[in-house]
Design a protein around this motif. Structure first.
Motif, PDB file in Angstrom:
ATOM      1  N   MET A   1      56.352  74.344  33.050  1.00 29.12           N
ATOM      2  CA  MET A   1      55.386  73.394  32.563  1.00 29.12           C
ATOM      3  C   MET A   1      53.994  74.009  32.503  1.00 29.12           C
ATOM      4  SD  MET A   1      55.244  70.485  31.385  1.00 29.12           S
ATOM      5  CE  MET A   1      54.993  68.774  31.523  1.00 29.12           C
ATOM      6  N   SER A   2      53.669  74.874  33.445  1.00 26.00           N
ATOM      7  CA  SER A   2      52.336  75.473  33.440  1.00 26.00           C
ATOM      8  C   SER A   2      52.148  76.404  32.237  1.00 26.00           C
ATOM      9  CB  SER A   2      52.079  76.223  34.740  1.00 26.00           C
ATOM     10  OG  SER A   2      53.000  77.289  34.864  1.00 26.00           O
ATOM     11  N   LEU A   3      53.234  76.965  31.742  1.00 29.53           N
ATOM     12  CA  LEU A   3      53.135  77.797  30.541  1.00 29.53           C
ATOM     13  C   LEU A   3      52.732  76.961  29.337  1.00 29.53           C
ATOM     14  CD1 LEU A   3      53.512  80.574  29.247  1.00 29.53           C
ATOM     15  CD2 LEU A   3      55.881  79.948  28.831  1.00 29.53           C
ATOM     16  N   LEU A   4      53.257  75.746  29.250  1.00 24.07           N
ATOM     17  CA  LEU A   4      52.877  74.856  28.158  1.00 24.07           C
ATOM     18  C   LEU A   4      51.420  74.417  28.270  1.00 24.07           C
ATOM     19  CD1 LEU A   4      56.070  72.646  27.912  1.00 24.07           C
ATOM     20  CD2 LEU A   4      55.359  74.479  26.386  1.00 24.07           C
ATOM     21  N   ILE A   5      50.960  74.202  29.490  1.00 22.97           N
ATOM     22  CA  ILE A   5      49.559  73.822  29.691  1.00 22.97           C
ATOM     23  C   ILE A   5      48.636  74.971  29.305  1.00 22.97           C
ATOM     24  CG2 ILE A   5      47.849  73.163  31.432  1.00 22.97           C
ATOM     25  CD1 ILE A   5      50.151  71.727  32.889  1.00 22.97           C
ATOM     26  N   THR A   7      49.323  77.299  27.164  1.00 26.00           N
ATOM     27  CA  THR A   7      49.387  77.387  25.707  1.00 26.00           C
ATOM     28  C   THR A   7      48.491  76.338  25.068  1.00 26.00           C
ATOM     29  OG1 THR A   7      51.663  78.163  25.885  1.00 26.00           O
ATOM     30  CG2 THR A   7      50.946  77.372  23.736  1.00 26.00           C
ATOM     31  N   ALA A   8      48.460  75.136  25.638  1.00 26.77           N
ATOM     32  CA  ALA A   8      47.579  74.081  25.119  1.00 26.77           C
ATOM     33  C   ALA A   8      46.121  74.486  25.244  1.00 26.77           C
ATOM     34  CB  ALA A   8      47.838  72.779  25.862  1.00 26.77           C
ATOM     35  N   ALA A  55      44.813  67.516  28.825  1.00 21.63           N
ATOM     36  CA  ALA A  55      45.636  68.640  29.276  1.00 21.63           C
ATOM     37  C   ALA A  55      45.500  68.851  30.781  1.00 21.63           C
ATOM     38  CB  ALA A  55      45.248  69.914  28.531  1.00 21.63           C
ATOM     39  N   PRO A  59      49.350  66.330  33.184  1.00 25.74           N
ATOM     40  CA  PRO A  59      50.449  66.997  33.889  1.00 25.74           C
ATOM     41  C   PRO A  59      50.546  66.623  35.362  1.00 25.74           C
ATOM     42  CG  PRO A  59      49.314  68.572  32.532  1.00 25.74           C
ATOM     43  CD  PRO A  59      48.502  67.309  32.519  1.00 25.74           C
ATOM     44  N   ASP A  62      53.128  63.609  36.238  1.00 28.97           N
ATOM     45  CA  ASP A  62      54.554  63.708  35.964  1.00 28.97           C
ATOM     46  C   ASP A  62      55.428  63.473  37.205  1.00 28.97           C
ATOM     47  OD1 ASP A  62      54.155  64.069  33.320  1.00 28.97           O
ATOM     48  OD2 ASP A  62      54.316  66.241  33.367  1.00 28.97           O
TER      49      ASP A  62
END
Length: 69
Positions: A1-5, A7-8, A55, A59, A62
């Motif tokens: 999940m931190s990779l998506l954050i 990336t955002a 962002a 997260p 969740d």
């Protein structure tokens, strides 16, 4: 999940750089003060700030939503 954050965040910074960067390069720091006064630039800035806040804050909620009680 931190990779998506991450990336955002990268995409948000890239969006800001692509919107404000060319104007800053063309007109310098004096022109940057001018673009801050424009209405469309304010709208884009507020959208980018809102995206950063979402962002950061979303997260963290969740685990509360997905709990096994």
């Amino acid at each position: 999940m931190s990779l998506l954050i991450l990336t955002a965040f990268v995409l948000i910074v890239l969006a800001a750089a692509l919107f404000f960067g060319p104007y800053f390069v063309a007109y310098g720091p004096d022109g940057f003060r001018d673009i801050v006064r424009r209405g469309d630039a304010r709208m884009i800035s507020l959208f980018l700030v809102g995206a950063i806040i979402l962002a950061i804050l979303l997260p963290g909620q969740d685990p509360a939503l997905i709990s096994r009680v």
